[in-house]
Write a protein that holds these residues in place. Structure first.
Motif, PDB file in Angstrom:
ATOM      1  N   HIS A  37      19.616   4.384   5.480  1.00 51.20           N
ATOM      2  CA  HIS A  37      19.273   5.360   6.252  1.00 51.20           C
ATOM      3  C   HIS A  37      18.948   6.697   5.439  1.00 51.20           C
ATOM      4  CE1 HIS A  37      18.618   7.496   9.974  1.00 51.20           C
ATOM      5  NE2 HIS A  37      19.178   8.774   9.463  1.00 51.20           N
ATOM      6  N   SER A  38      19.601   7.253   4.283  1.00 47.89           N
ATOM      7  CA  SER A  38      19.753   7.979   3.261  1.00 47.89           C
ATOM      8  C   SER A  38      18.596   7.527   2.401  1.00 47.89           C
ATOM      9  CB  SER A  38      20.747   8.671   3.115  1.00 47.89           C
ATOM     10  OG  SER A  38      21.551   7.575   2.359  1.00 47.89           O
ATOM     11  N   ASP A  66      24.214   7.762  10.724  1.00 53.84           N
ATOM     12  CA  ASP A  66      22.966   7.059  10.531  1.00 53.84           C
ATOM     13  C   ASP A  66      22.155   6.979  11.544  1.00 53.84           C
ATOM     14  OD1 ASP A  66      24.241   5.006  11.965  1.00 53.84           O
ATOM     15  OD2 ASP A  66      24.172   3.617  10.220  1.00 53.84           O
ATOM     16  N   ASP A  67      22.700   7.391  12.822  1.00 55.95           N
ATOM     17  CA  ASP A  67      21.717   7.437  13.956  1.00 55.95           C
ATOM     18  C   ASP A  67      21.057   8.951  14.130  1.00 55.95           C
ATOM     19  OD1 ASP A  67      23.844   8.779  14.968  1.00 55.95           O
ATOM     20  OD2 ASP A  67      24.145   7.539  16.432  1.00 55.95           O
ATOM     21  N   ASP A  69      18.293  11.580  12.735  1.00 61.31           N
ATOM     22  CA  ASP A  69      17.105  11.468  11.898  1.00 61.31           C
ATOM     23  C   ASP A  69      17.184  12.655  10.901  1.00 61.31           C
ATOM     24  OD1 ASP A  69      16.390   9.255  12.818  1.00 61.31           O
ATOM     25  OD2 ASP A  69      15.049  10.285  14.288  1.00 61.31           O
ATOM     26  N   TYR A  71      19.287  13.077   8.844  1.00 61.76           N
ATOM     27  CA  TYR A  71      19.533  12.337   7.410  1.00 61.76           C
ATOM     28  C   TYR A  71      18.800  11.200   6.804  1.00 61.76           C
ATOM     29  CZ  TYR A  71      23.676  15.124   8.604  1.00 61.76           C
ATOM     30  OH  TYR A  71      24.403  15.892   9.259  1.00 61.76           O
ATOM     31  N   LEU A  72      17.706  10.908   7.663  1.00 64.92           N
ATOM     32  CA  LEU A  72      16.770   9.747   7.378  1.00 64.92           C
ATOM     33  C   LEU A  72      16.176  10.134   5.852  1.00 64.92           C
ATOM     34  CD1 LEU A  72      15.538   7.372   8.324  1.00 64.92           C
ATOM     35  CD2 LEU A  72      13.541   8.627   9.410  1.00 64.92           C
ATOM     36  N   GLY A  73      16.161   9.662   4.949  1.00 64.54           N
ATOM     37  CA  GLY A  73      16.011   9.537   3.709  1.00 64.54           C
ATOM     38  C   GLY A  73      16.306  10.633   2.744  1.00 64.54           C
TER      39      GLY A  73
END
Length: 160
Positions: A37-38, A66-67, A69, A71-73
């Motif tokens: 996720h990250s 991890d759900d 967003d 923390y997305l990327g």
């Protein structure tokens, strides 16, 4: 002297095409990267879990779901900064970190000094307080087959 606490962290990510390989905040030239996720920095994730565990603050999944967003990327170096702040807010200082990255490929030894420096700088400690090792699994298991990379970390923290 204050009370000492020990923490252990473990993380694993699958290798896949189309992602950068980032370990210990260092971009490593390789044809595969870690899926997550990250940025999926397996070493920093293990380090963060060891610190959070030692301070009885849960784990990175609780702190950075991890759900979410947000923390997305995201860079795990940024997340480590947040964990360092949390540890300080709980009244602890980091005495040392010892970590092992398990990867059949690529060879990591040339990148370890920068990994140690990144971790130490982010935690506000001396690089001599951080040790990172790399090992293979002699072609055994998922890491030995080159399917993924894992990392273990232990830490010692002290109540200020």
């Amino acid at each position: 002297m204050g009370a000492f606490r020990i923490g252990h962290g473990y993380d694993v990510h699958r290798l896949r095409e189309g992602r950068k390989l980032i370990i210990g905040g260092v971009e490593i030239p390789y044809e595969l990267g870690l899926d997550g996720h990250s940025d999926a920095d397996v070493l920093l994730h293990a380090v963060m879990d060891s610190l959070l565990g030692a301070a009885a603050c849960g784990d990175i999944g609780k702190m950075f779901p991890d759900d979410d967003d947000v923390y997305l990327g995201i860079s795990s170096m940024h997340l480590l900064t947040r964990v360092a702040e949390r540890i300080r807010d709980e009244g602890y200082s980091v005495s040392n970190i010892d970590a092992t990255v398990v990867a059949q490929k690529p060879k990591l030894s040339g990148f370890i000094p920068e990994m140690c420096s990144n971790i130490a700088f982010t935690l506000g400690i001396d690089p001599a307080q951080v040790n990172v090792k790399a090992t293979t699994e002699e072609h055994l298991g998922f890491t030995g087959r080159g399917e993924g990379i894992s990392a273990h970390a232990v830490c010692l923290i002290e109540k200020k």
